[in-house]
Design a protein around this motif. Sequence first.
Motif, PDB file in Angstrom:
ATOM      1  N   MET A  52       0.827  -1.203   0.000  1.00 26.32           N
ATOM      2  CA  MET A  52       0.000   0.000   0.000  1.00 26.32           C
ATOM      3  C   MET A  52       0.866   1.260   0.000  1.00 26.32           C
ATOM      4  N   CYS A  53       1.970   1.230   0.741  1.00 24.58           N
ATOM      5  CA  CYS A  53       2.911   2.363   0.748  1.00 24.58           C
ATOM      6  C   CYS A  53       3.504   2.569  -0.646  1.00 24.58           C
ATOM      7  N   HIS A  54       3.871   1.457  -1.298  1.00 22.20           N
ATOM      8  CA  HIS A  54       4.419   1.537  -2.657  1.00 22.20           C
ATOM      9  C   HIS A  54       3.420   2.192  -3.605  1.00 22.20           C
ATOM     10  N   VAL A 216      -4.569   1.427  -4.125  1.00 21.43           N
ATOM     11  CA  VAL A 216      -4.515   1.906  -2.736  1.00 21.43           C
ATOM     12  C   VAL A 216      -5.833   1.622  -2.025  1.00 21.43           C
ATOM     13  N   LEU A 217      -6.968   1.885  -2.685  1.00 20.67           N
ATOM     14  CA  LEU A 217      -8.278   1.625  -2.080  1.00 20.67           C
ATOM     15  C   LEU A 217      -8.461   0.145  -1.756  1.00 20.67           C
ATOM     16  N   VAL A 218      -8.069  -0.712  -2.699  1.00 21.38           N
ATOM     17  CA  VAL A 218      -8.173  -2.161  -2.492  1.00 21.38           C
ATOM     18  C   VAL A 218      -7.288  -2.591  -1.326  1.00 21.38           C
ATOM     19  N   LEU A 219      -6.082  -2.056  -1.275  1.00 20.52           N
ATOM     20  CA  LEU A 219      -5.112  -2.451  -0.250  1.00 20.52           C
ATOM     21  C   LEU A 219      -5.486  -1.911   1.133  1.00 20.52           C
ATOM     22  N   VAL A 220      -6.100  -0.733   1.186  1.00 19.28           N
ATOM     23  CA  VAL A 220      -6.570  -0.200   2.485  1.00 19.28           C
ATOM     24  C   VAL A 220      -7.578  -1.159   3.110  1.00 19.28           C
ATOM     25  N   LEU A 221      -8.518  -1.636   2.301  1.00 20.06           N
ATOM     26  CA  LEU A 221      -9.512  -2.606   2.791  1.00 20.06           C
ATOM     27  C   LEU A 221      -8.838  -3.902   3.244  1.00 20.06           C
ATOM     28  N   ALA A 222      -7.856  -4.359   2.449  1.00 13.69           N
ATOM     29  CA  ALA A 222      -7.129  -5.594   2.786  1.00 13.69           C
ATOM     30  C   ALA A 222      -6.346  -5.433   4.085  1.00 13.69           C
ATOM     31  N   ILE A 224      -7.075  -3.347   6.601  1.00 10.30           N
ATOM     32  CA  ILE A 224      -8.041  -3.291   7.715  1.00 10.30           C
ATOM     33  C   ILE A 224      -8.497  -4.698   8.112  1.00 10.30           C
ATOM     34  N   ILE A 225      -8.700  -5.556   7.126  1.00  6.54           N
ATOM     35  CA  ILE A 225      -9.198  -6.910   7.395  1.00  6.54           C
ATOM     36  C   ILE A 225      -8.079  -7.860   7.840  1.00  6.54           C
ATOM     37  N   VAL A 230      -1.579  -3.069  12.352  1.00  4.75           N
ATOM     38  CA  VAL A 230      -0.375  -2.607  11.676  1.00  4.75           C
ATOM     39  C   VAL A 230       0.134  -1.274  12.220  1.00  4.75           C
ATOM     40  N   LEU A 231      -0.746  -0.300  12.463  1.00  4.47           N
ATOM     41  CA  LEU A 231      -0.303   1.026  12.920  1.00  4.47           C
ATOM     42  C   LEU A 231       0.340   0.953  14.301  1.00  4.47           C
ATOM     43  N   GLU A 232      -0.270   0.181  15.181  1.00  2.00           N
ATOM     44  CA  GLU A 232       0.268   0.024  16.540  1.00  2.00           C
ATOM     45  C   GLU A 232       1.673  -0.570  16.508  1.00  2.00           C
TER      46      GLU A 232
END
Length: 323
Positions: A52-54, A216-222, A224-225, A230-232
């Motif tokens: 997603m970053c890429h 990016v939209l597809v990967l954001v959903l992936a 989250i699920i 990841v952020l923590e």
Amino acid sequence: MSSTQQSSSTKKQTLFIASLIILWYSSNIGVLLLNKFLLSNYGFRFPIFLTMCHMSACAFLSYVSIVFMKLVPLQPIKSRPQFLKIATLSVVFCGSVVGGNISLRYLPVSFNQAVGATTPFFTALFAYFMTFKREAWVTYGALVPVVAGVVIASGGEPGFHWFGFIMCLSATAARAFKSVLQGILLSSEGPACAFHSYREKLNSMNLLLYMSPIAVLVLVLAVIIMEPNVLEVILSLGKQHRYMWLLLFINSTMAYSANLSNFLVTKHTSALTLQVLGNAKGAVAVVISILLFRNPVTVVGIGGYTITVLGVVAYGEAKRRFR
């Protein structure tokens, strides 16, 4: 134009192309090695977030390159079917990159590259079924050592991991499917097929511009699920390793640089040159990865990879001669 001016112009052109090739090599190999370092040696176990970053970097930098820097003219999407084809390509591309990144958690870069070298086999397969494009029997025969080499390399790989191998093979197949579909989208010629109901042409820079935000939209959903914490974890890793954010930024920027340099090398050289350079790039990546990560290799593994690379070279030559 005098001979001196012509010679000077030729030298400048040669230097320019050489610089592009160096950028292409360093970007591709740099992304691959940094991916391996982050995913296996740095405790950063989030391949979907990394992808997603890429793609976020590709979306932003593609917009800057086309809209502000005017590297290529901006091409609008002409129809809903064209948008759907781009969206399909974007999802397939996400799958290939995520699969490749996951495989790097379990496999050494050298074996990852050996499996990745079988891309022509899957490309020929998908090209046959999607565009009904047939090659000479000699061309298909050249694919035998491509597959045989990976089978041999698998048996001689000390760090072989079944899940990593399946993910790497899936990523390779998705990459081949993406290249065939991309060829249809980038070409204004060719037979009608399920993905090519009429002729619409996009250059690869504009294609990346439209693909990236969808990815990016597809990967954001992936994320989250599949990677909810990841952020923590990343914030915690960022406190432990002071250069992690810098490495992530460099890694993402290199991902765009790899796409940009691939476009420029394709534009300023021939398809055959690109194929030869691509084969050499894989070998260079293998050597550098072995020196950096010191993963154990065997004579059988090296032999298998060599057979695969020679098969790829033979396949490219057969395609050129029997086109």
